[in-house]
Design a protein around this motif. Sequence first.
Motif, PDB file in Angstrom:
ATOM      1  N   GLU A  45       6.293   7.072 -15.139  1.00 60.28           N
ATOM      2  CA  GLU A  45       5.038   6.394 -14.844  1.00 60.28           C
ATOM      3  C   GLU A  45       4.724   6.445 -13.356  1.00 60.28           C
ATOM      4  O   GLU A  45       5.630   6.384 -12.521  1.00 60.28           O
ATOM      5  CB  GLU A  45       5.061   4.933 -15.316  1.00 60.28           C
ATOM      6  N   LEU A  46       3.434   6.526 -13.058  1.00 60.89           N
ATOM      7  CA  LEU A  46       2.987   6.518 -11.672  1.00 60.89           C
ATOM      8  C   LEU A  46       3.127   5.113 -11.092  1.00 60.89           C
ATOM      9  O   LEU A  46       2.664   4.140 -11.685  1.00 60.89           O
ATOM     10  CB  LEU A  46       1.533   6.976 -11.592  1.00 60.89           C
ATOM     11  N   VAL A  47       3.755   5.032  -9.927  1.00 65.71           N
ATOM     12  CA  VAL A  47       3.935   3.750  -9.256  1.00 65.71           C
ATOM     13  C   VAL A  47       2.888   3.576  -8.152  1.00 65.71           C
ATOM     14  O   VAL A  47       2.230   2.541  -8.070  1.00 65.71           O
ATOM     15  CB  VAL A  47       5.347   3.654  -8.646  1.00 65.71           C
ATOM     16  N   ALA A  48       2.758   4.586  -7.298  1.00 60.38           N
ATOM     17  CA  ALA A  48       1.843   4.476  -6.167  1.00 60.38           C
ATOM     18  C   ALA A  48       1.481   5.873  -5.681  1.00 60.38           C
ATOM     19  O   ALA A  48       2.268   6.804  -5.818  1.00 60.38           O
ATOM     20  CB  ALA A  48       2.471   3.687  -5.026  1.00 60.38           C
ATOM     21  N   VAL A  49       0.281   5.995  -5.113  1.00 61.83           N
ATOM     22  CA  VAL A  49      -0.177   7.274  -4.576  1.00 61.83           C
ATOM     23  C   VAL A  49      -0.866   7.021  -3.245  1.00 61.83           C
ATOM     24  O   VAL A  49      -1.532   5.986  -3.060  1.00 61.83           O
ATOM     25  CB  VAL A  49      -1.125   7.985  -5.569  1.00 61.83           C
ATOM     26  N   ALA A  53      -4.698  11.992   4.135  1.00 65.98           N
ATOM     27  CA  ALA A  53      -4.843  11.385   5.459  1.00 65.98           C
ATOM     28  C   ALA A  53      -4.177  10.015   5.540  1.00 65.98           C
ATOM     29  O   ALA A  53      -4.067   9.450   6.633  1.00 65.98           O
ATOM     30  CB  ALA A  53      -6.316  11.260   5.829  1.00 65.98           C
ATOM     31  N   GLY A  54      -3.776   9.479   4.418  1.00 69.20           N
ATOM     32  CA  GLY A  54      -3.093   8.196   4.398  1.00 69.20           C
ATOM     33  C   GLY A  54      -4.009   6.987   4.431  1.00 69.20           C
ATOM     34  O   GLY A  54      -3.532   5.864   4.543  1.00 69.20           O
ATOM     35  N   ASP A  55      -5.315   7.203   4.297  1.00 69.75           N
ATOM     36  CA  ASP A  55      -6.239   6.076   4.411  1.00 69.75           C
ATOM     37  C   ASP A  55      -6.699   5.547   3.060  1.00 69.75           C
ATOM     38  O   ASP A  55      -7.598   4.700   3.001  1.00 69.75           O
ATOM     39  CB  ASP A  55      -7.451   6.450   5.261  1.00 69.75           C
ATOM     40  N   SER A  56      -6.066   6.022   2.002  1.00 73.95           N
ATOM     41  CA  SER A  56      -6.389   5.498   0.680  1.00 73.95           C
ATOM     42  C   SER A  56      -5.134   5.491  -0.165  1.00 73.95           C
ATOM     43  O   SER A  56      -4.386   6.475  -0.198  1.00 73.95           O
ATOM     44  CB  SER A  56      -7.475   6.342   0.007  1.00 73.95           C
ATOM     45  N   THR A  57      -4.899   4.375  -0.842  1.00 67.72           N
ATOM     46  CA  THR A  57      -3.728   4.222  -1.693  1.00 67.72           C
ATOM     47  C   THR A  57      -4.144   3.621  -3.022  1.00 67.72           C
ATOM     48  O   THR A  57      -5.223   3.021  -3.150  1.00 67.72           O
ATOM     49  CB  THR A  57      -2.691   3.303  -1.039  1.00 67.72           C
ATOM     50  N   ASN A  58      -3.280   3.776  -3.999  1.00 68.12           N
ATOM     51  CA  ASN A  58      -3.506   3.137  -5.289  1.00 68.12           C
ATOM     52  C   ASN A  58      -2.151   2.812  -5.899  1.00 68.12           C
ATOM     53  O   ASN A  58      -1.160   3.509  -5.618  1.00 68.12           O
ATOM     54  CB  ASN A  58      -4.303   4.052  -6.220  1.00 68.12           C
ATOM     55  N   TYR A  59      -2.129   1.759  -6.716  1.00 65.33           N
ATOM     56  CA  TYR A  59      -0.870   1.254  -7.249  1.00 65.33           C
ATOM     57  C   TYR A  59      -0.992   0.962  -8.735  1.00 65.33           C
ATOM     58  O   TYR A  59      -2.064   0.594  -9.230  1.00 65.33           O
ATOM     59  CB  TYR A  59      -0.480  -0.043  -6.529  1.00 65.33           C
ATOM     60  N   ALA A  60       0.134   1.078  -9.416  1.00 64.82           N
ATOM     61  CA  ALA A  60       0.209   0.572 -10.778  1.00 64.82           C
ATOM     62  C   ALA A  60       0.046  -0.941 -10.740  1.00 64.82           C
ATOM     63  O   ALA A  60       0.499  -1.609  -9.795  1.00 64.82           O
ATOM     64  CB  ALA A  60       1.552   0.941 -11.398  1.00 64.82           C
ATOM     65  N   GLU A  61      -0.576  -1.473 -11.762  1.00 68.00           N
ATOM     66  CA  GLU A  61      -0.830  -2.911 -11.799  1.00 68.00           C
ATOM     67  C   GLU A  61       0.475  -3.698 -11.715  1.00 68.00           C
ATOM     68  O   GLU A  61       0.522  -4.775 -11.106  1.00 68.00           O
ATOM     69  CB  GLU A  61      -1.577  -3.278 -13.068  1.00 68.00           C
ATOM     70  N   SER A  62       1.534  -3.159 -12.267  1.00 69.97           N
ATOM     71  CA  SER A  62       2.817  -3.873 -12.327  1.00 69.97           C
ATOM     72  C   SER A  62       3.477  -4.039 -10.960  1.00 69.97           C
ATOM     73  O   SER A  62       4.360  -4.885 -10.800  1.00 69.97           O
ATOM     74  CB  SER A  62       3.774  -3.143 -13.265  1.00 69.97           C
ATOM     75  N   VAL A  63       3.050  -3.251  -9.968  1.00 74.53           N
ATOM     76  CA  VAL A  63       3.691  -3.334  -8.651  1.00 74.53           C
ATOM     77  C   VAL A  63       2.716  -3.743  -7.550  1.00 74.53           C
ATOM     78  O   VAL A  63       3.135  -3.991  -6.416  1.00 74.53           O
ATOM     79  CB  VAL A  63       4.350  -1.995  -8.264  1.00 74.53           C
ATOM     80  N   ARG A  64       1.437  -3.837  -7.877  1.00 77.80           N
ATOM     81  CA  ARG A  64       0.437  -4.164  -6.846  1.00 77.80           C
ATOM     82  C   ARG A  64       0.750  -5.517  -6.225  1.00 77.80           C
ATOM     83  O   ARG A  64       1.028  -6.500  -6.915  1.00 77.80           O
ATOM     84  CB  ARG A  64      -0.966  -4.154  -7.462  1.00 77.80           C
ATOM     85  N   GLY A  65       0.723  -5.555  -4.906  1.00 79.94           N
ATOM     86  CA  GLY A  65       1.037  -6.779  -4.184  1.00 79.94           C
ATOM     87  C   GLY A  65       2.500  -6.920  -3.820  1.00 79.94           C
ATOM     88  O   GLY A  65       2.861  -7.760  -2.991  1.00 79.94           O
ATOM     89  N   ARG A  66       3.349  -6.100  -4.434  1.00 77.78           N
ATOM     90  CA  ARG A  66       4.789  -6.150  -4.137  1.00 77.78           C
ATOM     91  C   ARG A  66       5.273  -4.875  -3.444  1.00 77.78           C
ATOM     92  O   ARG A  66       6.190  -4.915  -2.634  1.00 77.78           O
ATOM     93  CB  ARG A  66       5.592  -6.355  -5.418  1.00 77.78           C
ATOM     94  N   PHE A  67       4.691  -3.752  -3.806  1.00 75.49           N
ATOM     95  CA  PHE A  67       5.094  -2.459  -3.251  1.00 75.49           C
ATOM     96  C   PHE A  67       4.026  -1.944  -2.293  1.00 75.49           C
ATOM     97  O   PHE A  67       2.825  -2.186  -2.500  1.00 75.49           O
ATOM     98  CB  PHE A  67       5.275  -1.424  -4.360  1.00 75.49           C
ATOM     99  N   THR A  68       4.461  -1.205  -1.274  1.00 84.59           N
ATOM    100  CA  THR A  68       3.544  -0.581  -0.328  1.00 84.59           C
ATOM    101  C   THR A  68       3.956   0.860  -0.080  1.00 84.59           C
ATOM    102  O   THR A  68       5.104   1.110   0.302  1.00 84.59           O
ATOM    103  CB  THR A  68       3.520  -1.332   1.004  1.00 84.59           C
ATOM    104  N   ILE A  69       3.032   1.774  -0.301  1.00 87.38           N
ATOM    105  CA  ILE A  69       3.287   3.183  -0.016  1.00 87.38           C
ATOM    106  C   ILE A  69       2.682   3.517   1.339  1.00 87.38           C
ATOM    107  O   ILE A  69       1.596   3.027   1.693  1.00 87.38           O
ATOM    108  CB  ILE A  69       2.718   4.100  -1.125  1.00 87.38           C
ATOM    109  N   SER A  70       3.396   4.335   2.105  1.00 90.48           N
ATOM    110  CA  SER A  70       2.891   4.774   3.406  1.00 90.48           C
ATOM    111  C   SER A  70       3.413   6.177   3.670  1.00 90.48           C
ATOM    112  O   SER A  70       4.332   6.649   2.984  1.00 90.48           O
ATOM    113  CB  SER A  70       3.305   3.809   4.512  1.00 90.48           C
ATOM    114  N   ARG A  71       2.829   6.835   4.663  1.00 93.60           N
ATOM    115  CA  ARG A  71       3.274   8.178   4.995  1.00 93.60           C
ATOM    116  C   ARG A  71       3.194   8.396   6.503  1.00 93.60           C
ATOM    117  O   ARG A  71       2.385   7.771   7.190  1.00 93.60           O
ATOM    118  CB  ARG A  71       2.435   9.225   4.257  1.00 93.60           C
TER     119      ARG A  71
END
Length: 121
Positions: A45-49, A53-71
Amino acid sequence: VQLVESGGGLVQPGGSLRLSCAASGFTFSSYDMSWYRQAPGKGRELVAVIIRAGDSTNYAESVRGRFTISRDNAENTVYLQMNSLKAEDTAAYYCNARRYDSKNNVRNNYWGQGTQVTVSS
């Protein structure tokens, strides 16, 4: 092409981990980067993308607010900061690099070997 994940391990519920994925062999800044996970007996399952450019992210509902993706495009590395971990976050976590053509078809798609995250007391 290589995607090498690190940072997995055993952590207690409520704890934190930071996963890293070091990329090489391709133009990192041209790729959308994602984290997926796969628990035993379940599909991947997709967790985060995070886009190129790193200026847009998206998260699975199950991890939103707890996980942070960065590059860090200078270091060719993508990260996943995981806080408030739960037992249901236990899975193998995989790094993915994907590039699209001008018609939005997948042109290149690369996977890492995975790193295990176990949340247990």
